[in-house]
Structures are given as structure tokens and as C-alpha cells.
Design a protein around this motif. Structure first.
Motif, PDB file in Angstrom:
ATOM      1  N   THR A 144       0.730  -1.234  -0.049  1.00 39.24           N
ATOM      2  CA  THR A 144      -0.095  -0.128  -0.095  1.00 39.24           C
ATOM      3  C   THR A 144       0.959   1.279   0.203  1.00 39.24           C
ATOM      4  O   THR A 144       0.626   2.029  -0.926  1.00 39.24           O
ATOM      5  CB  THR A 144      -1.245   0.143   1.073  1.00 39.24           C
ATOM      6  OG1 THR A 144      -1.890  -0.925   0.982  1.00 39.24           O
ATOM      7  CG2 THR A 144      -1.880   1.183   1.195  1.00 39.24           C
ATOM      8  N   ARG A 164      -0.579   5.394  12.143  1.00 35.42           N
ATOM      9  CA  ARG A 164       0.944   4.755  12.349  1.00 35.42           C
ATOM     10  C   ARG A 164       0.708   3.097  12.564  1.00 35.42           C
ATOM     11  O   ARG A 164       1.523   2.463  13.384  1.00 35.42           O
ATOM     12  CB  ARG A 164       1.299   5.205  13.771  1.00 35.42           C
ATOM     13  CG  ARG A 164       0.545   5.107  14.893  1.00 35.42           C
ATOM     14  CD  ARG A 164       0.882   5.303  16.308  1.00 35.42           C
ATOM     15  NE  ARG A 164       0.108   5.309  17.337  1.00 35.42           N
ATOM     16  CZ  ARG A 164       0.180   5.937  18.529  1.00 35.42           C
ATOM     17  NH1 ARG A 164       1.562   6.031  18.990  1.00 35.42           N
ATOM     18  NH2 ARG A 164      -0.576   5.850  19.529  1.00 35.42           N
ATOM     19  N   LEU A 177      -5.094  17.584  16.094  1.00 36.77           N
ATOM     20  CA  LEU A 177      -4.798  17.276  14.530  1.00 36.77           C
ATOM     21  C   LEU A 177      -5.078  18.181  13.501  1.00 36.77           C
ATOM     22  O   LEU A 177      -4.074  18.103  12.764  1.00 36.77           O
ATOM     23  CB  LEU A 177      -5.935  15.910  14.388  1.00 36.77           C
ATOM     24  CG  LEU A 177      -5.644  15.147  13.166  1.00 36.77           C
ATOM     25  CD1 LEU A 177      -4.232  14.285  13.461  1.00 36.77           C
ATOM     26  CD2 LEU A 177      -6.755  14.154  13.182  1.00 36.77           C
ATOM     27  N   VAL A 237      -6.189   6.547   1.810  1.00 39.24           N
ATOM     28  CA  VAL A 237      -5.808   5.214   1.964  1.00 39.24           C
ATOM     29  C   VAL A 237      -7.098   4.244   2.588  1.00 39.24           C
ATOM     30  O   VAL A 237      -7.079   2.868   2.403  1.00 39.24           O
ATOM     31  CB  VAL A 237      -4.470   4.673   2.813  1.00 39.24           C
ATOM     32  CG1 VAL A 237      -4.229   3.329   2.835  1.00 39.24           C
ATOM     33  CG2 VAL A 237      -3.521   5.479   2.164  1.00 39.24           C
ATOM     34  N   ASP A 289     -11.392   7.729   4.108  1.00 36.18           N
ATOM     35  CA  ASP A 289     -11.297   8.364   5.389  1.00 36.18           C
ATOM     36  C   ASP A 289     -11.518   9.875   5.272  1.00 36.18           C
ATOM     37  O   ASP A 289     -11.401  10.753   5.993  1.00 36.18           O
ATOM     38  CB  ASP A 289      -9.929   8.276   6.069  1.00 36.18           C
ATOM     39  CG  ASP A 289      -9.604   6.746   6.353  1.00 36.18           C
ATOM     40  OD1 ASP A 289     -10.647   6.056   6.506  1.00 36.18           O
ATOM     41  OD2 ASP A 289      -8.462   6.413   6.746  1.00 36.18           O
ATOM     42  N   VAL A 292      -6.006   4.559  -4.267  1.00 36.00           N
ATOM     43  CA  VAL A 292      -4.953   3.727  -3.797  1.00 36.00           C
ATOM     44  C   VAL A 292      -5.096   2.239  -3.813  1.00 36.00           C
ATOM     45  O   VAL A 292      -4.281   1.204  -3.894  1.00 36.00           O
ATOM     46  CB  VAL A 292      -4.730   4.185  -2.235  1.00 36.00           C
ATOM     47  CG1 VAL A 292      -3.509   3.344  -1.845  1.00 36.00           C
ATOM     48  CG2 VAL A 292      -4.364   5.814  -2.168  1.00 36.00           C
ATOM     49  N   THR A 325      -2.618  -1.206  -4.693  1.00 36.93           N
ATOM     50  CA  THR A 325      -1.991  -2.151  -3.737  1.00 36.93           C
ATOM     51  C   THR A 325      -1.746  -3.304  -4.280  1.00 36.93           C
ATOM     52  O   THR A 325      -0.712  -3.981  -4.317  1.00 36.93           O
ATOM     53  CB  THR A 325      -2.963  -2.309  -2.559  1.00 36.93           C
ATOM     54  OG1 THR A 325      -3.053  -1.089  -2.083  1.00 36.93           O
ATOM     55  CG2 THR A 325      -2.356  -3.472  -1.522  1.00 36.93           C
TER      56      THR A 325
HETATM   57  P1  NAP Z   1      -5.249   0.722  11.819  1.00 38.78           P
HETATM   58  O1  NAP Z   1      -4.355  -0.519  12.048  1.00 38.78           O
HETATM   59  O2  NAP Z   1      -6.607   0.486  12.726  1.00 38.78           O
HETATM   60  O3  NAP Z   1      -4.687   1.867  12.374  1.00 38.78           O
HETATM   61  C1  NAP Z   1      -5.606   2.967  12.166  1.00 38.78           C
HETATM   62  C2  NAP Z   1      -4.517   4.135  12.756  1.00 38.78           C
HETATM   63  O4  NAP Z   1      -5.142   5.500  12.614  1.00 38.78           O
HETATM   64  C3  NAP Z   1      -3.777   4.155  14.307  1.00 38.78           C
HETATM   65  O5  NAP Z   1      -2.449   4.517  14.194  1.00 38.78           O
HETATM   66  C4  NAP Z   1      -4.790   5.139  14.971  1.00 38.78           C
HETATM   67  O6  NAP Z   1      -3.883   5.872  16.023  1.00 38.78           O
HETATM   68  C5  NAP Z   1      -5.202   6.139  13.743  1.00 38.78           C
HETATM   69  N1  NAP Z   1      -6.214   6.975  14.395  1.00 38.78           N
HETATM   70  C6  NAP Z   1      -7.611   6.300  14.755  1.00 38.78           C
HETATM   71  N2  NAP Z   1      -8.410   7.132  15.108  1.00 38.78           N
HETATM   72  C7  NAP Z   1      -7.948   8.151  15.201  1.00 38.78           C
HETATM   73  C8  NAP Z   1      -8.177   9.775  15.177  1.00 38.78           C
HETATM   74  N3  NAP Z   1      -9.332  10.076  15.672  1.00 38.78           N
HETATM   75  N4  NAP Z   1      -7.273  10.572  14.784  1.00 38.78           N
HETATM   76  C9  NAP Z   1      -6.232  10.302  14.439  1.00 38.78           C
HETATM   77  N5  NAP Z   1      -5.540   9.043  14.280  1.00 38.78           N
HETATM   78  C10 NAP Z   1      -6.504   8.073  14.403  1.00 38.78           C
HETATM   79  O7  NAP Z   1      -5.637   0.657  10.318  1.00 38.78           O
HETATM   80  P2  NAP Z   1      -4.608   0.442   9.004  1.00 38.78           P
HETATM   81  O8  NAP Z   1      -4.499  -1.192   8.875  1.00 38.78           O
HETATM   82  O9  NAP Z   1      -3.453   1.281   9.008  1.00 38.78           O
HETATM   83  O10 NAP Z   1      -5.672   1.096   7.958  1.00 38.78           O
HETATM   84  C11 NAP Z   1      -6.123   2.282   7.769  1.00 38.78           C
HETATM   85  C12 NAP Z   1      -7.261   2.341   6.824  1.00 38.78           C
HETATM   86  O11 NAP Z   1      -6.604   2.005   5.472  1.00 38.78           O
HETATM   87  C13 NAP Z   1      -8.389   1.192   6.975  1.00 38.78           C
HETATM   88  O12 NAP Z   1      -9.653   1.903   6.285  1.00 38.78           O
HETATM   89  C14 NAP Z   1      -7.975   0.213   6.083  1.00 38.78           C
HETATM   90  O13 NAP Z   1      -9.132  -0.485   5.633  1.00 38.78           O
HETATM   91  C15 NAP Z   1      -7.117   0.963   5.026  1.00 38.78           C
HETATM   92  N6  NAP Z   1      -6.389   0.097   4.163  1.00 38.78           N
HETATM   93  C16 NAP Z   1      -6.501   0.229   2.816  1.00 38.78           C
HETATM   94  C17 NAP Z   1      -5.628  -0.472   2.022  1.00 38.78           C
HETATM   95  C18 NAP Z   1      -5.837  -0.135   0.429  1.00 38.78           C
HETATM   96  O14 NAP Z   1      -5.263  -1.099  -0.325  1.00 38.78           O
HETATM   97  N7  NAP Z   1      -6.295   0.770   0.158  1.00 38.78           N
HETATM   98  C19 NAP Z   1      -4.630  -1.330   2.714  1.00 38.78           C
HETATM   99  C20 NAP Z   1      -4.667  -1.349   3.914  1.00 38.78           C
HETATM  100  C21 NAP Z   1      -5.545  -0.582   4.743  1.00 38.78           C
HETATM  101  P3  NAP Z   1      -3.631   4.668  17.313  1.00 38.78           P
HETATM  102  O15 NAP Z   1      -2.093   4.151  16.652  1.00 38.78           O
HETATM  103  O16 NAP Z   1      -3.005   5.861  18.360  1.00 38.78           O
HETATM  104  O17 NAP Z   1      -4.371   4.029  17.743  1.00 38.78           O
END
Ligand code: NAP
Length: 284
Positions: A141, A166, A195, A229, A242, A262, A266
Motif C-alpha cells: 500500500t 501509524r 490534529l 488510503v 477516510d 490507492v 496495492t
Molecule cells: P489501523 O491499524 O486500525 O490503524 C489506524 C490508525 O489510525 C492508528 O494509528 C490510529 O491511531 C489512527 N487513528 C484512529 N483514530 C484516529 C483519530 N481520531 N485521529 C488520529 N488518528 C487516528 O488501520 P490500517 O490497517 O493502517 O488501515 C487504515 C485504513 O486504510 C483502513 O480504512 C483500511 O481499510 C485501509 N487500508 C487500505 C488499503 C488499500 O489497499 N487501500 C490497505 C490497507 C489498509 P493509534 O495508533 O493511536 O490507535
């Protein structure tokens, strides 16, 4: 009004290039790049992702295998499947579709994938290599985002880059790749104070949170590049990112849509990694 970055068109062009390189590799070596995808259980979203990965391989002329295992698969059974694929010469890349059912230890599964077949680039060795800028594979990604920026001729060097999120699979490696491209990078997360104040500094804003329409126009600087993403379902069950696309597109200079942004990149980068793994295997 922002330029809409067409992920589908960029992915199509990148996949054509990968298919041509894959064909040239086959003509030289007699080897088709091969990917094995292992899926455990019946998660419907995972099944769609796996189907798309298989389709991507077929379209690129790659060899692929899908190993479907029941939800009650034990750790021993999954590890022996990985071991079998590790020793299969037709397979250059192994991908275990995440998330796994709760009783399975995801970390141990990632650790079991041989680093030279780790086309997701989730193994700690490959993660560490990315940190020092000496890698064979990039996580798909973040690599897809970088590819999009490259296609769009958006220069990262010297830019204020803000990543929201993160996670190990998106946010952290994304920040590292932007840093390698000489961006000035800030990573935000759920504990970030004010933020919007941070995100408004961004020339390039990458959002990977997992909350539908979370980033609104007031959080974005006029003329920023916004990469979404996120993959969420809204209240009507429709796929959305998002970023509040309708509001933010009026303020950004360029923006990725969801779907058609995006997401399609991937799998493209997974194909790139599979070809790379096959080339590395042929050179060993
Ligand atoms: P994740 O592991 O749940 O991480 C989410 C991140 O967002 C965490 O670091 C979290 O902070 C932060 N966050 C949550 N609420 C927040 C807020 N109110 N303000 C600021 N930051 C906040 O998710 P992920 O796996 O990285 O995936 C993120 C998104 O991308 C999802 O929608 C997923 O479906 C998508 N995705 C898409 C692809 C693609 O191919 N397009 C691939 C992978 C993922 P903390 O660390 O402090 O909890």
C-alpha cells in the motif's frame, strides 16, 4: 477544484509494464513468477481481496495458487502449509491474507514466511531493511502511494508530509518512504493534540485511519495533495475513504478517490514484488 488522481489508469499502466517485464523474464529463464495466497476462514472482504489478487496474477501472466483453509485451522497446520510453499520452486511469493482468525498468532505466522518470499514485506527483517533504505520489497500500500506520486510527477523532496495513522502495514512504512524521498514527515495518531493544526501544514497529506469521511476541508491546506488510503463502508454500505471527498476536493490541488484510488495500486505493487522475488530467486 482538485485534479482527481486516477488510480485505475495508473495501475493499468503499471500492470502493463509488470506484465511485459514478466514475459521478458519468462522468455529469458523459462520461469513464470509465482504467487501463493493462503486464506484461513470465511471473511467475505478477505475473499474478495484474494480473488482480486488471483485475477491480477492471471492478467499479468503470472502463476498463482490459492490455498483455502478452514476457520478452525491450527497453528501447526498453517505453519506446515507455509513450510510446504517455502520449498515449492514454482512459488516466489507467499502471502497469508490478514486478518487471521483470533486463535492464530499473526506475528508468528509473519515470522514464518521466508524473507525472500515475503511479498507483503511484513517480516521484521524486511521491515528493518526498509528502515535503513536497503530493501528488496516494499509493503504494497505505501509503495502504491509512492508510485502514484511518481506517476503524477508530485515531487516529495522538501515538502511537508503528514501521515495520519501509524499502523505497521500502512502508516509507519508510509512515513519511512516519504522520508526516503526527502519529505519532512510528521506522523499523527489518535493521541495527536490538535490534529487539524498539524494536518493544515501538509503539502502532502496521507490518510490511513479507517474512519469514514474523517478528514474534512477545514483540516486541509489550500492546494495540498491528499491521498486517501481508507477503505470503509458508509451507513448505506457504500465503499468510501477516510477523507470527505466532496468537501476536500474543492480545496486540494490533487486528491485520490475511493474507490479507484490507492486500493487498485496495492495489488499492482504485490505483482511488482512477486516479479522481483522471482528475479531474485533466478539470480541465486
Ligand atoms: P489501523 O491499524 O486500525 O490503524 C489506524 C490508525 O489510525 C492508528 O494509528 C490510529 O491511531 C489512527 N487513528 C484512529 N483514530 C484516529 C483519530 N481520531 N485521529 C488520529 N488518528 C487516528 O488501520 P490500517 O490497517 O493502517 O488501515 C487504515 C485504513 O486504510 C483502513 O480504512 C483500511 O481499510 C485501509 N487500508 C487500505 C488499503 C488499500 O489497499 N487501500 C490497505 C490497507 C489498509 P493509534 O495508533 O493511536 O490507535
Amino acid at each position: 477544484m482538485a485534479h482527481i488522481i486516477d488510480g485505475k489508469a495508473i495501475a493499468a499502466s503499471a500492470r502493463l509494464d509488470i506484465a511485459q517485464r514478466g514475459q521478458a523474464f519468462f522468455e529469458k529463464t523459462g520461469i513464470r513468477p509465482g504467487l501463493a495466497v493462503v486464506i484461513v476462514g470465511e471473511d467475505p472482504a478477505s475473499k474478495v481481496y484474494v480473488r482480486n489478487k488471483k485475477k491480477g496474477c492471471e492478467e499479468a501472466g503470472f502463476y498463482s495458487e490459492v490455498h483455502e483453509m478452514p476457520a478452525e485451522t491450527t497453528m501447526d497446520e498453517l505453519l506446515s502449509k507455509i513450510d510446504e510453499l517455502k520449498n515449492n520452486e514454482k512459488i516466489h511469493g507467499i502471502l497469508v491474507q490478514l486478518p487471521l482468525p483470533k486463535h492464530l498468532d499473526e506475528k508468528a505466522v509473519i515470522d514464518a514466511i521466508p524473507t525472500e518470499k515475503d511479498v507483503d514485506a511484513f517480516h521484521p527483517v524486511n521491515t528493518g531493511k526498509i528502515m535503513i533504505g536497503d530493501y528488496n520489497f516494499l509493503p504494497c500500500t505505501p509503495a502504491g502511494v509512492m508510485k502514484m506520486l511518481e506517476y503524477e510527477k508530485i515531487d516529495v523532496s522538501g515538502k511537508e508530509c503528514v501521515v495520519i495513522g501509524r499502523s505497521n502495514i500502512v502508516g509507519k512504512p508510509m512515513a519511512m518512504l516519504l522520508l526516503h524521498a526527502n519529505g519532512t514527515v510528521t506522523v499523527c495518531h489518535s493521541r495527536t493534540k490538535d490534529l487539524a493544526e498539524v494536518t493544515r501544514r501538509a503539502d502532502i497529506l496521507v490518510v490511513a485511519i479507517g474512519k469514514a469521511n474523517f478528514v474534512t476541508a477545514d483540516m486541509v491546506k489550500e492546494g495540498a495533495v491528499v491521498i486517501d488510503v481508507g477503505m470503509n463502508r458508509n451507513a448505506e454500505g457504500k465503499l468510501c475513504g477516510d477523507v470527505d471527498f466532496e468537501g476536500v476536493k474543492e480545496k486540494a490541488s490533487a486528491i485520490t478517490p475511493v474507490p479507484g484510488g490507492v486500493g487498485v495500486m496495492t495489488i499492482t505493487m504485490l505483482l511488482e514484488n512477486t516479479l522481483r522475488a522471482a528475479e531474485l530467486a533466478a539470480n541465486r
